[in-house]
Write a protein that holds these residues in place. Sequence first.
Motif, PDB file in Angstrom:
ATOM      1  N   ASP A 125       1.008  -1.003  -0.047  1.00  0.00           N
ATOM      2  CA  ASP A 125      -0.047   0.061  -0.059  1.00  0.00           C
ATOM      3  C   ASP A 125       0.836   1.093   0.117  1.00  0.00           C
ATOM      4  O   ASP A 125       1.830   1.371   0.785  1.00  0.00           O
ATOM      5  CB  ASP A 125      -0.919   0.022   1.301  1.00  0.00           C
ATOM      6  CG  ASP A 125      -1.914   1.118   1.421  1.00  0.00           C
ATOM      7  OD1 ASP A 125      -1.652   2.268   0.792  1.00  0.00           O
ATOM      8  OD2 ASP A 125      -3.058   0.932   1.543  1.00  0.00           O
ATOM      9  N   GLU A 173       7.431   2.192   7.532  1.00  0.00           N
ATOM     10  CA  GLU A 173       7.002   0.854   7.347  1.00  0.00           C
ATOM     11  C   GLU A 173       5.759   0.691   6.554  1.00  0.00           C
ATOM     12  O   GLU A 173       4.729   1.258   6.895  1.00  0.00           O
ATOM     13  CB  GLU A 173       6.847  -0.137   8.608  1.00  0.00           C
ATOM     14  CG  GLU A 173       8.234  -0.228   9.206  1.00  0.00           C
ATOM     15  CD  GLU A 173       7.771  -1.195  10.461  1.00  0.00           C
ATOM     16  OE1 GLU A 173       6.899  -1.689  10.697  1.00  0.00           O
ATOM     17  OE2 GLU A 173       8.972  -1.374  11.165  1.00  0.00           O
ATOM     18  N   LYS A 175       2.785  -1.002   4.416  1.00  0.00           N
ATOM     19  CA  LYS A 175       1.601  -2.004   4.666  1.00  0.00           C
ATOM     20  C   LYS A 175       1.843  -3.179   3.622  1.00  0.00           C
ATOM     21  O   LYS A 175       1.845  -2.775   2.293  1.00  0.00           O
ATOM     22  CB  LYS A 175       0.394  -1.614   4.616  1.00  0.00           C
ATOM     23  CG  LYS A 175      -0.697  -2.696   5.026  1.00  0.00           C
ATOM     24  CD  LYS A 175      -2.192  -1.968   5.025  1.00  0.00           C
ATOM     25  CE  LYS A 175      -3.075  -3.365   5.207  1.00  0.00           C
ATOM     26  NZ  LYS A 175      -4.699  -2.706   5.342  1.00  0.00           N
TER      27      LYS A 175
END
Length: 322
Positions: A125, A173, A175
């Motif tokens: 994502d 980070e 997804k």
Amino acid sequence: MIKALSAAALIALAAPVSANPDFWKYEWPNTDFSKTSISNWVEILSGGPPRDGIPALSDPQFIRAVDDTDILPTEPVMTVQIKGAEPRAYPIRYLIWHEIVNDTVGGVPIAVTYCPLCNSAITFDRRIGGRTLTFGVTGKLRNSGLVMYDRETESWWQQAIGTGIVGEMTGGELKVLPTWMEGWAQFKARNPDGLVMAEPAYGRSYGSNPYRQYDSAQRPFLYNGEMPPHGISPLARVVRVGDRAWPLERLARVGTLTEAGVEISWQSGQASALDTSTIGRGRDVGTIRVRDAQGQDVPHDLLFAFAFHAFWPDGEWMLDAR
């Protein structure tokens, strides 16, 4: 354009160039090299192509699966199924030359990524911290793995772990979405009316493998790290779920197993993209699906053993039960 070379030729012709932020700042004037999780810049090497020398794609076009007659039945594709959108297949014949496809599916901005040198295929994502990023290829490698960058902040990201490693987005980070690689015929059988990415207008030798025989090599390309334990070949494929890795060879023997809260299944029908000159004629390495107790697909990766050990040095190896 990358020329088709044997694995031995790739390694023999490699001219490693160590990382040097003082030099790189001319190519990356907007990257903040003072922010980084890299403890030693020697970890990062030039893979050969410059920034965007491997051109990432954005806003790809699609056709109906039934209308594509070029892709061979066992050719690998990345399958993306997002609620509210038609299933989409992103052929590795394109990703092997471009490594990143920025797209939007069902209102979700995604990056479909493939690192040939690690065999790591992950869909992210692209939204993080209230912004939507667009990714490109730096031309750099760390542990032989693809280092991406985002065009918005020009931060660098390690594809295998989906984490920012240099610049403003260090520590961020991404997804990971539950997508998987499978053979083209397998995708079409389930999704006869699904969509497949159309051939990009880049004039590459799509369908050919520029890393011929790479997954039969003795050592990874531009990798100086520790080799995996337990006598596992560095270029053996493993299924990674979180910080655990199951050898593909074990899964191929049993077909289906349930361990550590997931069910992992293997079935034949997918060619290795890194074997023969023609991707669709590579040896059958099979297709993996990973599901939870409710039967929902689980994010995972099917990468080489050396890459798992490099990025998860304390990871758990799920070997045969004793």
